[in-house]
Write a protein that holds these residues in place. Sequence first.
Motif, PDB file in Angstrom:
ATOM      1  N   TYR A 181       0.968  -1.271   0.035  1.00 35.91           N
ATOM      2  CA  TYR A 181       0.045  -0.064  -0.035  1.00 35.91           C
ATOM      3  C   TYR A 181       0.779   1.370  -0.248  1.00 35.91           C
ATOM      4  N   ILE A 182       1.787   1.091   0.735  1.00 40.75           N
ATOM      5  CA  ILE A 182       2.724   2.454   0.814  1.00 40.75           C
ATOM      6  C   ILE A 182       3.703   2.590  -0.237  1.00 40.75           C
ATOM      7  N   LEU A 183       3.763   1.572  -0.990  1.00 36.14           N
ATOM      8  CA  LEU A 183       4.655   1.666  -2.350  1.00 36.14           C
ATOM      9  C   LEU A 183       3.882   2.143  -3.345  1.00 36.14           C
ATOM     10  N   ARG A 184       2.650   1.735  -3.393  1.00 35.62           N
ATOM     11  CA  ARG A 184       1.697   2.290  -4.397  1.00 35.62           C
ATOM     12  C   ARG A 184       1.485   3.866  -3.914  1.00 35.62           C
ATOM     13  N   LYS A 185       1.285   3.966  -2.786  1.00 35.43           N
ATOM     14  CA  LYS A 185       1.002   5.400  -2.343  1.00 35.43           C
ATOM     15  C   LYS A 185       2.176   6.447  -2.918  1.00 35.43           C
ATOM     16  N   LYS A 186       3.191   5.762  -2.465  1.00 35.96           N
ATOM     17  CA  LYS A 186       4.553   6.419  -3.023  1.00 35.96           C
ATOM     18  C   LYS A 186       4.552   6.874  -4.576  1.00 35.96           C
ATOM     19  N   GLU A 187       4.047   5.763  -5.481  1.00 35.29           N
ATOM     20  CA  GLU A 187       4.399   6.207  -6.901  1.00 35.29           C
ATOM     21  C   GLU A 187       3.318   7.038  -7.405  1.00 35.29           C
ATOM     22  N   LYS A 188       2.114   7.033  -6.655  1.00 35.87           N
ATOM     23  CA  LYS A 188       1.068   8.051  -6.847  1.00 35.87           C
ATOM     24  C   LYS A 188       1.472   9.338  -6.682  1.00 35.87           C
ATOM     25  N   LEU A 189       2.032   9.740  -5.359  1.00 33.26           N
ATOM     26  CA  LEU A 189       2.379  10.824  -5.032  1.00 33.26           C
ATOM     27  C   LEU A 189       3.645  11.368  -6.072  1.00 33.26           C
ATOM     28  N   ARG A 190       4.484  10.406  -6.531  1.00 34.94           N
ATOM     29  CA  ARG A 190       5.357  10.988  -7.162  1.00 34.94           C
ATOM     30  C   ARG A 190       5.193  11.352  -8.656  1.00 34.94           C
ATOM     31  N   LYS A 191       3.942  10.782  -9.100  1.00 29.66           N
ATOM     32  CA  LYS A 191       3.648  11.090 -10.311  1.00 29.66           C
ATOM     33  C   LYS A 191       2.999  12.481 -10.297  1.00 29.66           C
ATOM     34  N   ILE A 192       1.949  12.535  -9.205  1.00 34.17           N
ATOM     35  CA  ILE A 192       1.475  13.965  -9.218  1.00 34.17           C
ATOM     36  C   ILE A 192       2.380  14.996  -8.876  1.00 34.17           C
ATOM     37  N   ALA A 193       3.528  14.867  -8.039  1.00 32.43           N
ATOM     38  CA  ALA A 193       4.450  15.569  -7.827  1.00 32.43           C
ATOM     39  C   ALA A 193       5.115  16.076  -9.186  1.00 32.43           C
ATOM     40  N   GLU A 194       5.640  15.110 -10.076  1.00 28.90           N
ATOM     41  CA  GLU A 194       6.240  15.522 -11.328  1.00 28.90           C
ATOM     42  C   GLU A 194       5.401  16.333 -12.294  1.00 28.90           C
ATOM     43  N   MET A 195       4.025  15.933 -12.131  1.00 33.20           N
ATOM     44  CA  MET A 195       2.981  16.440 -12.957  1.00 33.20           C
ATOM     45  C   MET A 195       2.959  18.067 -12.614  1.00 33.20           C
ATOM     46  N   LYS A 196       2.731  18.153 -11.427  1.00 28.98           N
ATOM     47  CA  LYS A 196       2.661  19.580 -10.725  1.00 28.98           C
ATOM     48  C   LYS A 196       3.779  20.247 -11.205  1.00 28.98           C
ATOM     49  N   LYS A 197       5.145  19.822 -10.802  1.00 27.68           N
ATOM     50  CA  LYS A 197       6.148  20.507 -11.162  1.00 27.68           C
ATOM     51  C   LYS A 197       6.698  20.812 -12.759  1.00 27.68           C
ATOM     52  N   ALA A 198       6.009  19.749 -13.564  1.00 24.86           N
ATOM     53  CA  ALA A 198       5.966  20.372 -14.875  1.00 24.86           C
ATOM     54  C   ALA A 198       5.295  21.365 -15.172  1.00 24.86           C
ATOM     55  N   ASN A 199       3.911  21.680 -14.480  1.00 20.76           N
ATOM     56  CA  ASN A 199       2.899  22.678 -14.751  1.00 20.76           C
ATOM     57  C   ASN A 199       3.193  23.830 -14.005  1.00 20.76           C
ATOM     58  N   GLU A 200       4.572  23.879 -13.360  1.00 21.80           N
ATOM     59  CA  GLU A 200       4.781  24.955 -12.485  1.00 21.80           C
ATOM     60  C   GLU A 200       4.058  25.200 -11.461  1.00 21.80           C
ATOM     61  N   LYS A 201       3.373  24.214 -10.918  1.00 15.52           N
ATOM     62  CA  LYS A 201       2.407  24.193  -9.687  1.00 15.52           C
ATOM     63  C   LYS A 201       2.984  23.864  -8.351  1.00 15.52           C
ATOM     64  N   ASP A 202       2.398  24.208  -7.231  1.00 15.81           N
ATOM     65  CA  ASP A 202       3.297  23.913  -5.836  1.00 15.81           C
ATOM     66  C   ASP A 202       3.062  22.284  -5.598  1.00 15.81           C
ATOM     67  N   TYR A 203       4.114  21.944  -5.358  1.00 15.30           N
ATOM     68  CA  TYR A 203       4.065  20.318  -5.118  1.00 15.30           C
ATOM     69  C   TYR A 203       4.647  20.133  -3.585  1.00 15.30           C
ATOM     70  N   SER A 204       4.621  20.959  -2.797  1.00 13.17           N
ATOM     71  CA  SER A 204       5.230  21.051  -1.627  1.00 13.17           C
ATOM     72  C   SER A 204       4.762  19.799  -0.639  1.00 13.17           C
ATOM     73  N   GLU A 205       3.231  19.743  -0.465  1.00 10.32           N
ATOM     74  CA  GLU A 205       2.557  18.878   0.018  1.00 10.32           C
ATOM     75  C   GLU A 205       2.950  17.478  -0.461  1.00 10.32           C
ATOM     76  N   GLU A 206       2.849  17.168  -1.537  1.00 13.14           N
ATOM     77  CA  GLU A 206       3.509  15.784  -1.825  1.00 13.14           C
ATOM     78  C   GLU A 206       5.007  15.652  -1.614  1.00 13.14           C
ATOM     79  N   LYS A 207       5.741  16.557  -1.582  1.00  8.48           N
ATOM     80  CA  LYS A 207       7.160  16.402  -1.437  1.00  8.48           C
ATOM     81  C   LYS A 207       7.169  16.132   0.105  1.00  8.48           C
ATOM     82  N   ARG A 208       6.505  16.710   0.725  1.00  4.69           N
ATOM     83  CA  ARG A 208       6.410  16.544   2.196  1.00  4.69           C
ATOM     84  C   ARG A 208       6.028  14.987   2.857  1.00  4.69           C
ATOM     85  N   MET A 209       5.175  14.632   1.887  1.00  5.42           N
ATOM     86  CA  MET A 209       4.413  13.136   2.290  1.00  5.42           C
ATOM     87  C   MET A 209       5.545  11.917   1.677  1.00  5.42           C
ATOM     88  N   LEU A 210       5.951  12.515   0.654  1.00  2.70           N
ATOM     89  CA  LEU A 210       7.080  11.460   0.098  1.00  2.70           C
ATOM     90  C   LEU A 210       8.203  11.159   1.052  1.00  2.70           C
TER      91      LEU A 210
END
Length: 220
Positions: A181-210
């Motif tokens: 479950y944690i590994l899947r959660k990690k992968e999902k958060l990583r993808k969200i963070a990458e997408m937000k970063k690419a779109n120049e959006k704040d991804y600090s929450e995802e970064k903190r959870m990762l």
Amino acid sequence: MYSKRIEAILKTLEKCNTLADIGCDHGYVAVEAIKREVAKKAIAVDLHPNSLQKAIDLSKKEGVFEKIEFFVGNGFEPIEEPVCQAVIAGMGGDTILSILSSAKDRLKDTKLVLQPMKDTEILRRWLFENKFDINEEFVVNDKGRFYIVIKTQMSGKLEYSDMDIYIGRHIHTKSRESLEYILRKKEKLRKIAEMKKANEKDYSEEKRMLKMIEEVLGKW
């Protein structure tokens, strides 16, 4: 044979006099709790008359109709008597906390088994902020989908961390399901963070959870 999710909920229940199955749907929990002598009496509540009728039909088929009361209604509203244990499963965490919030004053002595389908972090935060301690928590992998089962009760003094809210206390068991479950959660958060970063959006929450997830995995 019921699903692993339903079986996990049933195995979490303690023996009690009266069990409330809130949002009972087909009534599996209420019916089985009576059949397995976990509860002497059950109260099944659902917003939808059609779902409640399925629960009534199942209780008659299994020979436990006389030991279950059925109500169409929202949450604990139709229940007049105190219940020592209640199950709220198969709905979003925000819906569960809304039900609990409306009945908070009457749940001081009620043990709760909760199984949110989403928004688990929102539910955990509400529980802690409203003095409900999480006594037990585990992950169930049912046909590739992960479910969190939470056992909670109102407590006096509480201590909790961001880790308890965002990752959960199931990590203490170090089960295979928790790791998956944690590994899947990690992968999902990583993808969200990458997408937000690419779109120049704040991804600090995802970064903190990762970062929290990496801390957990580092101690596994």
